[in-house]
Write an enzyme that holds these catalytic residues in place. Structure first.
Site, PDB file in Angstrom:
ATOM      1  CB  SER A  87      29.539  47.284  36.320  1.00 16.42           C
ATOM      2  OG  SER A  87      28.815  46.792  37.220  1.00 16.42           O
ATOM      3  CB  SER A  88      27.658  42.110  37.239  1.00 14.96           C
ATOM      4  OG  SER A  88      27.710  43.162  38.028  1.00 14.96           O
ATOM      5  CB  THR A  89      28.192  40.781  32.357  1.00 17.29           C
ATOM      6  OG1 THR A  89      27.428  41.823  31.808  1.00 17.29           O
ATOM      7  CG2 THR A  89      27.320  40.101  33.172  1.00 17.29           C
ATOM      8  CB  SER A  90      31.616  44.911  30.951  1.00 18.62           C
ATOM      9  OG  SER A  90      32.584  45.494  29.851  1.00 18.62           O
ATOM     10  CE  LYS A  91      32.547  42.320  37.171  1.00 20.12           C
ATOM     11  NZ  LYS A  91      33.324  43.168  38.047  1.00 20.12           N
TER      12      LYS A  91
ATOM     13  CE  LYS B 181      33.863  48.775  42.163  1.00 20.46           C
ATOM     14  NZ  LYS B 181      33.651  49.198  40.663  1.00 20.46           N
TER      15      LYS B 181
ATOM     16  CG  MET C  68      30.975  45.703  43.091  1.00 20.09           C
ATOM     17  SD  MET C  68      29.494  46.759  43.613  1.00 20.09           S
ATOM     18  CE  MET C  68      30.526  48.136  44.337  1.00 20.09           C
TER      19      MET C  68
ATOM     20  CB  SER D  13      31.199  39.166  38.384  1.00 20.96           C
ATOM     21  OG  SER D  13      30.903  40.327  38.981  1.00 20.96           O
TER      22      SER D  13
ATOM     23  CG  ASN E 276      30.969  39.019  43.111  1.00 16.71           C
ATOM     24  OD1 ASN E 276      30.480  38.205  43.636  1.00 16.71           O
ATOM     25  ND2 ASN E 276      30.775  40.415  43.031  1.00 16.71           N
TER      26      ASN E 276
ATOM     27  CB  CYS F 208      36.585  41.443  39.634  1.00 14.91           C
ATOM     28  SG  CYS F 208      34.841  40.826  39.966  1.00 14.91           S
TER      29      CYS F 208
END
Length: 396
Positions: free
Chosen positions: A66-70, A278, A318, A19, A106, A104
């Site tokens: 979702s992995s980069t909207s953090k 999840k 995740m 992420s 990651n 998160c």
């Protein structure tokens, strides 16, 4: 009409595991955003570029997945025996909300490096060469995480030869220990298995009666058998994310599982809680070609797992869901354990869309209930950019 100038806010853009997100030191945030509430959420939405009806986040730092909207907020901890507090915000891409309901895993790997490089750790605790042990309070779920960060010549070592499937380039290995990972009341129940069962049966309209393992470990997760929903566990993103009917089915399973776990009071609440729980499906080991073109042989893995995050199949896994996988695999009788061949185990290597990942967990039976003292995995992290983010004045 007067137009307000943009506001500059110190920030660091970091990759952690598979992420990446925008990291802030709490005192650097504008005063209105230093406390939880609408101003903070509005600021982070604008930083990331949400909500975006085009789904691209072109006018922000988000990467449209979702992995980069953090986002991450770090503060020096006032809690005994902890170095920093770590708060994670999962920013919706197309909706105007930030989900604070979970961690998160990651990005957890980047918290220790951020803390060291921003002077939040006593210099006497940082070796000239060696491993710095950073104790992190995960504020979303109220849990302790211990990160072991490599240090070279007094600074965080970011380069190395550790390879992580789902990340293109090698980097330095960071071992992360998730202590007592079963969720507490804030995470959705005081027990690792909120229903008291290793396997439950969900009655999902349009799907039917479906066996599921509902577990609070790392992050609340719903595990189902791949075969029961028409899959074999070797699927990549395109097989799921382009199928609107499949995504609706997974969301229905997720909502009914959340209700059974006590995370929501009625099904309609699931739409406002996208980050947790999840939903994942598991299968016995099999060979497949990963998204990178890498061949994963049947003998390379103990089982296959595919997981959805924010309504889409994740490109890898995740970190918090990996904790749930390792924990469930260590407990005989869960669907995850059964897919891995049953029996007791202290670690498991599972196949995901980008390759494989190994995670360990220490589980034991106490007074008739399963207890996991910690789950362990290796990740890597790297600073991608540092300086300031800018947001238009009046946007929060």
């Amino acid at each position: 009409m007067a137009h307000l100038p943009q506001i500059k806010i110190p920030a660091t853009y970091m990759r952690g595991g598979t992420s990446k997100g925008v990291f802030f030191h709490l005192p650097d945030l504008p005063a209105a955003a230093q406390a939880p509430g609408p101003a903070r959420d509005a600021l982070l939405l604008r930083v990331i570029g949400s909500p975006d009806p085009y789904g691209k986040q072109t006018d922000g730092m988000g990467g449209a997945t979702s992995s980069t909207s953090k986002t991450v907020i770090i503060a020096k901890s006032s809690r005994p025996d902890h170095d920093v507090d770590y708060l994670f915000g999962q920013v919706s891409i197309d909706q105007p909300f930030v989900d604070w309901s979970g961690n998160c895993g990651n990005l957890t790997a980047a918290v220790g490096p951020f803390a060291i490089s921003h002077g939040l750790i006593d210099a006497a605790r940082i070796p000239e060469n060696g491993i710095a042990t950073i104790r992190i309070w995960q504020a979303n779920i109220g849990k302790t995480i211990v990160a072991h960060v490599p240090v070279t010549q007094g600074a965080v070592q970011e380069t190395g030869d550790f390879e992580l499937d789902g990340v293109t380039f090698p980097a330095a290995e960071i071992q992360v220990e998730f202590m007592d990972p079963a969720a507490d009341e804030d995470g959705g129940g005081g027990s690792m298995f909120p229903t008291g069962n290793l396997v439950d049966e969900l009655d999902v309209p349009g799907v039917g009666r479906l066996k599921a393992t509902l577990i609070n470990a790392g992050i609340p997760t719903i595990f189902v058998d791949a075969a029961a929903i028409g899959y074999d566990g070797t699927e990549l993103q395109d097989a799921i994310n382009g199928d609107a009917k499949a995504l609706a089915m997974f969301e229905a399973i997720r909502a009914h599982g959340a209700l059974r776990m006590g995370l929501i009071q009625h099904l309609g609440e699931a739409a406002q809680r996208q980050h947790t729980p999840k939903v994942a499906f598991v299968a016995p080991p099999a060979g497949y070609v990963a998204s990178s073109g890498k061949q994963v042989a049947q003998g390379d893995v103990d089982l296959l797992v595919r997981a959805l995050s924010m309504g889409k199949l994740h490109h890898a896994m995740m970190g918090t869901a990996a904790v749930a996988i390792g924990t469930a695999a260590a407990i005989p009788g869960t669907l995850v354990n059964q897919a891995a061949g049953g029996g007791e185990r202290r670690s498991v290597r599972f196949g995901h869309p980008s390759g494989t990942l190994r995670v360990g967990a220490e589980a034991r039976l106490e007074n008739g209930e399963w207890v996991v003292t910690k789950a362990i995995m290796s990740r890597s992290a790297r600073v991608l950019m540092e300086g300031w983010v800018r947001v238009p004045g009046g946007s929060f």
